[in-house]
Structure formats: C-alpha cells, structure tokens
Design a protein around this motif. Sequence first.
Motif, short mmCIF file in Angstrom:
data_model
loop_
_atom_site.label_atom_id
_atom_site.label_comp_id
_atom_site.label_asym_id
_atom_site.label_seq_id
_atom_site.Cartn_x
_atom_site.Cartn_y
_atom_site.Cartn_z
N ALA A 1 14.02 10.56 -3.19
CA ALA A 1 14.80 10.61 -4.43
C ALA A 1 15.14 9.23 -4.96
CB ALA A 1 16.08 11.42 -4.20
N ASP A 2 14.79 8.19 -4.22
CA ASP A 2 15.04 6.83 -4.70
C ASP A 2 14.10 5.85 -4.00
OD1 ASP A 2 16.24 5.82 -2.21
OD2 ASP A 2 17.92 7.10 -2.73
N GLY A 3 14.11 4.62 -4.49
CA GLY A 3 13.20 3.63 -3.95
C GLY A 3 13.43 3.27 -2.50
N ALA A 4 14.69 3.24 -2.10
CA ALA A 4 15.00 2.89 -0.71
C ALA A 4 14.42 3.91 0.25
CB ALA A 4 16.52 2.78 -0.53
N GLU A 5 14.60 5.17 -0.07
CA GLU A 5 14.05 6.24 0.77
C GLU A 5 12.53 6.20 0.74
OE1 GLU A 5 14.56 11.10 1.36
OE2 GLU A 5 15.27 10.13 -0.48
N ALA A 6 11.96 5.86 -0.40
CA ALA A 6 10.50 5.79 -0.52
C ALA A 6 9.93 4.73 0.42
CB ALA A 6 10.12 5.46 -1.96
N MET A 7 10.60 3.59 0.53
CA MET A 7 10.11 2.53 1.41
C MET A 7 10.07 2.98 2.86
SD MET A 7 11.72 -0.96 -0.22
CE MET A 7 13.36 -0.36 -0.61
N VAL A 8 11.10 3.72 3.27
CA VAL A 8 11.15 4.23 4.65
C VAL A 8 10.04 5.24 4.89
CG1 VAL A 8 12.52 5.52 6.32
CG2 VAL A 8 13.62 3.80 4.87
N LEU A 9 9.90 6.19 3.96
CA LEU A 9 8.91 7.26 4.15
C LEU A 9 7.47 6.73 4.05
CD1 LEU A 9 10.52 10.26 2.21
CD2 LEU A 9 10.47 9.82 4.67
N ALA A 10 7.26 5.74 3.21
CA ALA A 10 5.91 5.17 3.12
C ALA A 10 5.51 4.54 4.45
CB ALA A 10 5.87 4.14 2.01
N ARG A 11 6.48 3.94 5.13
CA ARG A 11 6.20 3.30 6.41
C ARG A 11 6.00 4.32 7.53
NH1 ARG A 11 10.37 0.51 6.51
NH2 ARG A 11 11.65 1.76 7.93
N THR A 12 6.79 5.40 7.52
CA THR A 12 6.72 6.37 8.62
C THR A 12 5.65 7.44 8.42
OG1 THR A 12 8.49 7.67 7.59
CG2 THR A 12 9.14 6.02 9.22
N LEU A 13 5.45 7.87 7.18
CA LEU A 13 4.50 8.96 6.92
C LEU A 13 3.09 8.46 6.64
CD1 LEU A 13 6.67 11.29 4.62
CD2 LEU A 13 6.31 11.44 7.11
N ARG A 14 2.98 7.22 6.19
CA ARG A 14 1.68 6.60 5.90
C ARG A 14 0.83 7.45 4.95
NH1 ARG A 14 0.74 2.35 9.13
NH2 ARG A 14 -1.53 2.48 8.83
N PRO A 15 1.32 7.74 3.75
CA PRO A 15 0.54 8.51 2.78
C PRO A 15 -0.63 7.71 2.25
CG PRO A 15 2.46 7.59 1.72
CD PRO A 15 2.60 7.28 3.19
N HIS A 16 -1.59 8.41 1.68
CA HIS A 16 -2.71 7.73 1.03
C HIS A 16 -2.31 7.28 -0.38
CE1 HIS A 16 -4.96 10.52 3.86
NE2 HIS A 16 -5.28 9.30 4.27
N VAL A 17 -1.50 8.10 -1.05
CA VAL A 17 -1.09 7.82 -2.43
C VAL A 17 0.40 8.07 -2.58
CG1 VAL A 17 -1.39 8.45 -4.87
CG2 VAL A 17 -3.37 8.47 -3.33
N VAL A 18 1.08 7.18 -3.30
CA VAL A 18 2.50 7.37 -3.63
C VAL A 18 2.60 7.56 -5.14
CG1 VAL A 18 4.81 6.36 -3.65
CG2 VAL A 18 3.25 5.89 -1.73
N LEU A 19 3.17 8.68 -5.56
CA LEU A 19 3.47 8.90 -6.97
C LEU A 19 4.89 8.39 -7.20
CD1 LEU A 19 2.01 12.41 -7.92
CD2 LEU A 19 1.00 10.15 -8.17
N MET A 20 5.01 7.30 -7.93
CA MET A 20 6.27 6.55 -8.00
C MET A 20 6.88 6.55 -9.39
SD MET A 20 8.32 4.44 -6.24
CE MET A 20 7.38 3.66 -4.91
N ASP A 21 8.07 7.14 -9.51
CA ASP A 21 8.84 7.01 -10.75
C ASP A 21 9.35 5.57 -10.80
OD1 ASP A 21 10.21 7.58 -13.07
OD2 ASP A 21 11.93 8.44 -12.05
N VAL A 22 9.45 4.99 -12.00
CA VAL A 22 9.89 3.60 -12.06
C VAL A 22 11.39 3.45 -12.33
CG1 VAL A 22 7.72 2.47 -12.61
CG2 VAL A 22 9.04 3.50 -14.44
N ARG A 23 11.95 4.39 -13.07
CA ARG A 23 13.36 4.28 -13.43
C ARG A 23 14.20 5.21 -12.56
NH1 ARG A 23 14.54 1.41 -17.96
NH2 ARG A 23 12.77 0.73 -19.24
#
Length: 215
Positions: A34-56
């Motif tokens: 739901a936010d950028g901070a959580e995204a950074m953690v999940l990207a590191r732990t889940l290792r997705p191929h693609v991140v769909l990222m809202d900017v605002r």
Amino acid sequence: MIDILLVDDEELVRAGLRAVLEAQGDLRVIGEAADGAEAMVLARTLRPHVVLMDVRMPEVDGLSATRAILAAGGASAPKVLVVTTFENDDYVYEALRAGADGFLLKRSRPAEIAHAVRLVAAGESLLFPAAIRRLAGERANRPAAEAMARAGLTEREAEVLRLVAQGLSNGEIAERLFLGVQTVKTHVSSVLGKLGARDRTQAVIVAYESGFVPR
C-alpha cells in the motif's frame, strides 16, 4: 509464470489489477503493498519479476521506492512498470530516468495491461514516444548532450536508437532494418553501454534530452 508485485495506496485499484492479471494463465500476483516502504520490503523478500508501481502515494512515494528497489536489486532487480493516471506526470518521467522500464495508464484496457507486463518481463521497454518527447523537451540539458557526443555510436547503432525512441521492439526493428533479432539485441546492448544507460528507457531519454532525436 511471471510473478508480479502490486503497489498502490488504493485497495480498489489493487483489487482491479489483481483480477485483470490473474485472469491470464501466465501471470501471477504474489504480493501487494500500500506504500513505497512496504514495496521495498516485499520486493526484497518476494523477488517478483515485475513491480506495478503507483507513483503518487503518501509517506514513501513510487519514485523513491523505484530508486531503492533498483539500487538494492542490482542486475537481478525486478522490472518496474509505473502505473499512473496522467501520462505527463513529472513523477512518471523521473521514475523513468531512475530506471523504470515504462509506464502504464490506469485507464488501460485489460489486454493492454497484460501485454505491458509481458513486454517488460521479456526485457523490452514500454514507451509512449509522444509523451516521452514532450516531457524530455522541457528538460534539454548539457549532460545528456555530452553523453551522446562521447558515445561515438556507429551509423547502425544510431539508426537502431532512433527506432527504439519511436517505441519499436527488437522484433519490429529487425523487420524494419532486415536484420536478425539477435543482431538488433547486440546493437541495443552496445548503445546502452556507450551511453551508460541502464536500459532502453534511459537511452531514449538521453536521445531526446540531447536533441539526438528531434523533439
């Protein structure tokens, strides 16, 4: 199977994207943030191929999260596809400069969303040349011009870069120039190396900001 991380502060948007993506047999949503901070953690732990990222987003926005995720992942970082409401958003442009592989409008049709994810997962960039040209035209700068001058592109590499800037894929460039797809990939890799660009998107930005490709 392409593993995807959804990042958006609106639960309804995430639910809609999940429904669209999971209707495809080759796409799988493995996490939501739901936010950028959580995204950074999940990207590191889940290792997705693609991140769909809202900017605002509140707190840590998508631009900051994109920079952090790409820096932390290095060569194995996921592809980042920015999802936005407005194609002329300065946040979007800065995310592309930071290394995002393209952007997608929230009003895109389901088939377009699925195609975009597959495209960036395969190593292509999702570009809207008119939008990039308009945004880059407002930011013409000397560093980009100097980078282009130093690059020393061959005539063929320059030709390939111009076609990349038009939004053509490797396959489309190969057809246009009567070359093999692998040959085009080799030229693209050489262009990226000479420009010091992380990916095709950054190379296109340099091309437009330097004036190499007319705006």
